[in-house]
Design a protein around this motif. Structure first.
Motif, PDB file in Angstrom:
ATOM      1  N   TYR A 104      40.928   7.181  42.659  1.00  0.00           N
ATOM      2  CA  TYR A 104      40.806   8.602  42.977  1.00  0.00           C
ATOM      3  C   TYR A 104      41.870   9.037  43.980  1.00  0.00           C
ATOM      4  N   LEU A 105      42.135   8.170  44.985  1.00  0.00           N
ATOM      5  CA  LEU A 105      43.063   8.536  46.061  1.00  0.00           C
ATOM      6  C   LEU A 105      44.516   8.477  45.605  1.00  0.00           C
ATOM      7  N   THR A 123      36.472  -0.701  45.583  1.00  0.00           N
ATOM      8  CA  THR A 123      37.877  -0.553  45.967  1.00  0.00           C
ATOM      9  C   THR A 123      38.677   0.153  44.881  1.00  0.00           C
ATOM     10  N   VAL A 124      38.600  -0.403  43.664  1.00  0.00           N
ATOM     11  CA  VAL A 124      39.376   0.178  42.561  1.00  0.00           C
ATOM     12  C   VAL A 124      38.926   1.603  42.294  1.00  0.00           C
ATOM     13  N   GLY A 125      37.614   1.853  42.370  1.00  0.00           N
ATOM     14  CA  GLY A 125      37.096   3.193  42.156  1.00  0.00           C
ATOM     15  C   GLY A 125      37.686   4.179  43.149  1.00  0.00           C
ATOM     16  N   THR A 131      41.198   0.792  33.981  1.00  0.00           N
ATOM     17  CA  THR A 131      40.549  -0.508  33.958  1.00  0.00           C
ATOM     18  C   THR A 131      39.058  -0.219  33.835  1.00  0.00           C
ATOM     19  N   VAL A 132      38.270  -1.282  33.682  1.00  0.00           N
ATOM     20  CA  VAL A 132      36.823  -1.087  33.581  1.00  0.00           C
ATOM     21  C   VAL A 132      36.291  -0.453  34.874  1.00  0.00           C
ATOM     22  N   TRP A 133      36.988  -0.740  35.991  1.00  0.00           N
ATOM     23  CA  TRP A 133      36.474  -0.313  37.295  1.00  0.00           C
ATOM     24  C   TRP A 133      37.034   1.022  37.761  1.00  0.00           C
ATOM     25  N   SER A 134      37.996   1.619  37.033  1.00  0.00           N
ATOM     26  CA  SER A 134      38.577   2.885  37.464  1.00  0.00           C
ATOM     27  C   SER A 134      37.508   3.959  37.585  1.00  0.00           C
ATOM     28  N   HIS A 135      37.654   4.823  38.586  1.00  0.00           N
ATOM     29  CA  HIS A 135      36.719   5.929  38.820  1.00  0.00           C
ATOM     30  C   HIS A 135      35.279   5.449  38.820  1.00  0.00           C
ATOM     31  N   PHE A 136      35.064   4.325  39.493  1.00  0.00           N
ATOM     32  CA  PHE A 136      33.733   3.714  39.630  1.00  0.00           C
ATOM     33  C   PHE A 136      33.078   3.459  38.274  1.00  0.00           C
ATOM     34  N   GLY A 137      33.908   3.191  37.267  1.00  0.00           N
ATOM     35  CA  GLY A 137      33.362   2.848  35.958  1.00  0.00           C
ATOM     36  C   GLY A 137      32.824   4.035  35.177  1.00  0.00           C
ATOM     37  N   SER A 138      33.397   5.223  35.426  1.00  0.00           N
ATOM     38  CA  SER A 138      32.878   6.424  34.763  1.00  0.00           C
ATOM     39  C   SER A 138      33.032   6.344  33.245  1.00  0.00           C
TER      40      SER A 138
END
Lengths: 120, 142
Positions: free
Chosen positions: B102-103, B96-98, B112-119
């Motif tokens: 992006y959107l 969700t966060v990933g 966050t740790v989860w932004s952009h699927f953790g890139s």
């Protein structure tokens, strides 16, 4: 930061990683030799904590202070936790965890140098 | 090996999450628990008003990593259930966060740790829950 101290830390971390890899491949557990290498790495890391704290607090130019100190104080804990785990669970995988911890120490020390150098 | 403490006298039974590769998973989760906790603490202390949603998500991520680490390390039946729930939330969270980061990037002025699927963490935050769920599934089948 003292560059030769960083080199000592990286050499010790590499030694721990290589030793852990060899032990994992030959199915050996934690022994005195591995503990000695860990001890050497920890002494170097503790020296780095004192040097880093001293120079970091004294530094007047801008740099990411909080992140620097957080990394500085966290790094010494990583390898001992992994080796402790390997003492409790005597498996080949545990030795790979020790190898991983040595890699993480190397990466975090590289980040420390990077943060230190990135300041103005 | 002659450690006489009660919980060490028997080797981990079949299906224990700590056997073999399981310990690598526990170590990875431990590392991420540490990283996420550090990041969340730093973000909240430094400037909470800048991106409260992102920072609260960092805290949520940190808590889930800690719960998953402990549950995987314990490895008894209840723990496995707890681990499965925690890791599922983690997978939903990172997806969700990933996607949202992006959107609607404006909702995430800080990472966050989860932004952009953790890139920022080598996509490990995305890979880890998948590995974790597969591992739990594999373990419960044995």
């Amino acid at each position: 930061m003292v560059s030769w101290l960083t080199v000592v830390v990286l050499v010790a971390a590499t030694a721990l990683g290589v030793l852990a890899l060899v032990y994992a491949l030959t199915r050996r557990g934690v022994d005195d030799r591995l503990l000695l290498v860990l001890g050497a790495l920890e002494i170097a890391l503790l020296a780095q904590v004192f040097v880093g704290l001293g120079q970091g607090i004294g530094r007047t130019t801008e740099f990411e202070k909080a992140v620097f100190f957080a990394y500085l104080l966290t790094v010494p804990f990583i390898a001992p936790v992994a080796v402790f785990l390997a003492l409790k669970e005597k498996t080949r995988s545990s030795m790979l965890v020790v190898l991983g911890s040595a890699v993480v120490v190397g990466v975090l020390v590289a980040r420390l140098v990077q943060i230190w150098g990135a300041g103005v | 090996m002659s450690d006489p403490s009660p919980d060490q006298t028997h080797t981990p039974e079949k299906g224990s999450t700590r056997r073999g590769l399981g310990i690598i998973l526990v170590a990875l989760y431990g590392l991420f628990a540490l990283a996420a906790t550090g990041r969340a603490t730093y973000q909240i202390i430094a400037d909470f008003q800048k991106a409260p949603v992102a920072y609260l998500l960092s805290v949520l991520a940190a808590v889930i990593y800690i719960v998953a680490t402990v549950a995987l390390a314990r490895g008894d039946r209840t723990s496995i259930r707890v681990a499965r729930v925690a890791i599922t939330i983690e997978l939903v969270g990172v997806l969700t966060v990933g996607l949202v980061s992006y959107l609607v990037p404006s909702d995430f002025p800080d990472k966050t740790v989860w932004s952009h699927f953790g890139s920022g963490y080598g996509y490990f935050p995305l890979i880890l829950p998948i590995l974790g769920l597969l591992w739990l599934r594999y373990q419960s089948r044995r």
